[in-house]
Design an enzyme around this catalytic site. Sequence first.
Site, PDB file in Angstrom:
ATOM      1  N   TYR A 277       3.128  -5.146   8.775  1.00 14.40           N
ATOM      2  CA  TYR A 277       3.306  -4.274   7.615  1.00 14.40           C
ATOM      3  C   TYR A 277       4.773  -3.882   7.433  1.00 14.40           C
ATOM      4  O   TYR A 277       5.318  -3.929   6.321  1.00 14.40           O
ATOM      5  CB  TYR A 277       2.445  -3.032   7.792  1.00 14.40           C
TER       6      TYR A 277
ATOM      7  N   SER B 154       7.557   1.137   1.799  1.00 13.76           N
ATOM      8  CA  SER B 154       7.130   2.172   2.742  1.00 13.76           C
ATOM      9  C   SER B 154       8.306   2.570   3.629  1.00 13.76           C
ATOM     10  O   SER B 154       9.202   1.759   3.884  1.00 13.76           O
ATOM     11  CB  SER B 154       5.986   1.655   3.624  1.00 13.76           C
TER      12      SER B 154
END
Length: 251
Positions: free
Chosen positions: A158, A145
Site C-alpha cells: 500500500y 495517503s
Amino acid sequence: MFDLTDRCALVTGASGGIGEAISRKLYARGATMTLSGTRQRRLESLSVALRKTHVPGTHVFVLPCNLSEAESVERLVAEAESAMGRVDILVNSAGVTRDSLILRMKDDDWTRVMDVNLTAAFRLSRAVIRGMIKRRFGRMVHITSIVGVTGNPGQVNYAAAKAGMIGMTKSLAAEVAARNITVNCVAPGFITTAMTDTLSEVQRNKLISGIPAGRFGVPEDIAAATLFLVSPEAGYITGQTLHINGGMAMV
C-alpha cells in the site's frame, strides 16, 4: 467561490466513504458527475440522493468498474465521456488494502494493491489526458495517503503504491502544466471510514494520542481539499501533495 458549473467530473471509489463525500461536494458546487466503484447498489443510492438535491444544470451517471482490469478502465473513460460529453475533472479515490508483514505477503497481495491503487490511476489519467489537452483544461486529484511518505509496518504494498502515485503526479503535472491542466494529490491521515471502524477502542485511543488535533478526520475534510484543488481558485497549484492528517505528520 469554488464554482464548478458546467464542469464534468469522474470520481472513482465513489461507493466508499471518501469517494462519496467528494462526489457530494463536487455535485453541490455544480459539477455533472459520473460515479464509479465496485458496489453498484451504493452508487445507485448515492445517485438518487444527489438528484434529490436538485442542483440546476447537473446530471448524475453511474458506471461501475473493476479497476484491476485494463479493459474495464479504458471502457470507463469512454463511457463517461459518452455520458457527460467530456471529462474535465478526474478524481482517483478508489483504493484497496491487503495488509501483511512482508514475510507473509503473497505476490497476489502485492499485485492487487498495485493494480487498483496505482496502475488504474495511471490508466485513467492516460485515458482522459488527450481530451484535456485538446480542450486546454483539466483537473486531476489523486487520493494518496500519508503512508506513501512515512511508510507503515505491514503495508509495504500500500505504501509503495501511494508513494508511486505521488511521483506519478509530479511527473504528469510537469508534462501538462502548459495546457492549463493541474495534477495534484490529497494525502489523508486517519479518516473515519469503514476501515477505521474495525479498530478497537484501545487502538483508536493509541492512534489519536499521536495526532495533535486530537481526533480522526472525517471524509468531508478530504472532500473540501479536493474541491479546492479542482476549483478555478487553485489553477496555479500543480504537482503538489496536500496533507490532511491533523498534524500527525508535518511533512
